[in-house]
Design an enzyme around this catalytic site. Structure first.
Site, short mmCIF file in Angstrom:
data_model
loop_
_atom_site.label_atom_id
_atom_site.label_comp_id
_atom_site.label_asym_id
_atom_site.label_seq_id
_atom_site.Cartn_x
_atom_site.Cartn_y
_atom_site.Cartn_z
N LYS A 1 -3.62 2.55 -2.18
CA LYS A 1 -3.47 3.52 -1.29
C LYS A 1 -4.44 3.33 -0.06
O LYS A 1 -5.36 2.78 -0.33
CB LYS A 1 -3.12 4.75 -1.58
CG LYS A 1 -2.16 5.16 -2.26
CD LYS A 1 -2.16 6.81 -3.07
CE LYS A 1 -2.30 7.68 -1.86
NZ LYS A 1 -1.08 7.82 -1.13
N GLY B 1 8.52 -5.05 4.44
CA GLY B 1 9.39 -4.33 5.28
C GLY B 1 10.66 -4.28 4.78
O GLY B 1 11.39 -5.45 5.09
N SER C 1 0.84 -1.22 0.16
CA SER C 1 -0.06 -0.04 -0.17
C SER C 1 0.78 1.15 -0.08
O SER C 1 1.98 1.25 0.49
CB SER C 1 -0.97 0.10 1.37
OG SER C 1 -1.67 1.10 1.24
N THR D 1 4.94 0.89 9.00
CA THR D 1 6.27 1.63 9.12
C THR D 1 6.48 1.96 10.86
O THR D 1 5.54 2.00 11.44
CB THR D 1 6.29 2.88 8.44
OG1 THR D 1 5.06 3.94 8.65
CG2 THR D 1 6.42 2.74 6.83
N GLY E 1 11.77 1.18 4.49
CA GLY E 1 12.93 0.72 3.62
C GLY E 1 13.94 -0.21 4.47
O GLY E 1 13.40 -0.92 5.26
N GLY F 1 0.12 11.25 5.52
CA GLY F 1 -1.01 11.67 6.46
C GLY F 1 -2.23 10.90 5.83
O GLY F 1 -3.45 11.39 6.10
N GLY G 1 7.56 -2.14 -1.15
CA GLY G 1 7.28 -0.62 -1.27
C GLY G 1 8.38 0.34 -1.64
O GLY G 1 8.46 0.65 -2.66
N SER H 1 -1.36 3.07 10.79
CA SER H 1 -0.63 4.37 10.46
C SER H 1 -0.03 5.20 11.41
O SER H 1 -0.82 5.67 12.41
CB SER H 1 -1.54 5.08 9.59
OG SER H 1 -0.89 6.34 9.18
#
Length: 291
Positions: free
Chosen positions: A42, A230, A17, A180, A204, A70, A252, A121
């Site tokens: 997304k 990840g 996503s 994340t 990353g 955001g 990602g 998130s």
């Protein structure tokens, strides 16, 4: 062919996503040109959300970023404009309370093969860890509305194993691990945060080892269906996540860094590795936990 929650995927590589804009033309182009097993949208909310003001994205180091978009998105209504695309679509849904998840999910049509509930998130107040107090209620309500498989996307918290268990007990068909990790950078000229939101999600290569550990621990406890995300930058990283329990592997940050051609490189690398070892991908899944 890999079966995940009753859905067949050509291979383990999917797009995570937050990478592909939710437009039919863009998604169709990615599907036809790069052939991922699936695209995860997304995160979409019931009503449109404006993204945070710039700057929202900064490179920390090689293959590592800090971002705080955001959850800016056009709203779940965009789904009706997507039409049929030629690869499988996983729809990511977000909300700040149970009713917002229910309202968004009620608008989902037959296009997606799977639903991912983003309850983790770190980049918008009310859309992250605060959801965890009622994760069971979110899952139970969503499962009562939709017939599609429902995965819950969780962050790398200290109590991740407990939260994963709560989501699964409530009826989740699987988990997406990991979101994340919240971080911050300061500009040493004015001593203010570099990102407009202040904090952001670290993504990353720098979170890969964390993803491996979290997936390992959750798989060891429950052996659920897992989409592993990840810091996957090559076929070795993908095999590593599969070896600790992932059935699918989401790409990602590597797509930002290297472009979509890396999908084929990673897929071919996995195939070559399996051929040389005389193994099938299902024989590797969880082997790093069970040994």
């Amino acid at each position: 062919m890999i079966q995940v929650a009753g859905v067949n995927f050509e291979d383990p590589i999917v797009i995570a996503s937050g990478i592909v804009p939710p437009t039919k033309e863009y998604m169709q182009n990615v599907c036809e040109k790069y052939e991922p097993s699936a695209i995860t949208s997304k995160t979409l909310t019931y009503s449109p959300l404006e993204p945070h003001r710039s700057p929202t994205f900064v490179k920390i180091s090689d293959n590592c970023y800090l971002n705080a978009i955001g959850l800016g998105n056009p709203g779940i209504q965009i789904l009706r404009d997507l039409g049929e695309i030629k690869c499988k679509l996983i729809i990511s849904i977000g909300g700040s309370n149970v009713n917002e998840y229910i309202d968004a999910v009620s608008k989902i049509n037959d296009i997606p093969v799977m639903i991912e509930l983003n309850v983790s998130s770190p980049n918008r107040r009310g859309f992250g860890e605060s959801n965890l107090t009622y994760v069971e209620e979110i899952v139970k309500n969503v499962k009562s509305i939709v017939k599609k498989p429902v995965f819950v996307k969780l962050g790398p918290w200290d109590n991740i194993v407990e939260i994963a268990g709560r989501a699964l007990s409530a009826g989740a068909d699987g988990l997406t691990l990991i979101n994340t990790l919240k971080g911050m950078l300061i500009d040493v000229e004015d001593f203010k945060p570099i990102l407009s939101y202040g904090t952001g999600g670290i993504s990353g290569k720098c979170i890969h080892a964390l993803a491996v550990r979290v997936i390992h621990d959750v798989f060891k406890e429950y052996e659920p269906e897992i989409i592993g995300v990840g810091g996957v930058f090559d076929w070795r990283d993908a095999i590593e996540l599969i070896s600790v329990g992932a059935k699918l592997v989401g790409l990602g940050t590597v797509l930002v860094e290297k472009g979509f051609d890396v999908i084929r490189e990673i897929r071919e690398g996995i195939g070559t590795y399996l051929e040389e070892k005389g193994l099938k991908v299902e024989e590797i899944r969880g082997i790093g936990v069970k040994r």
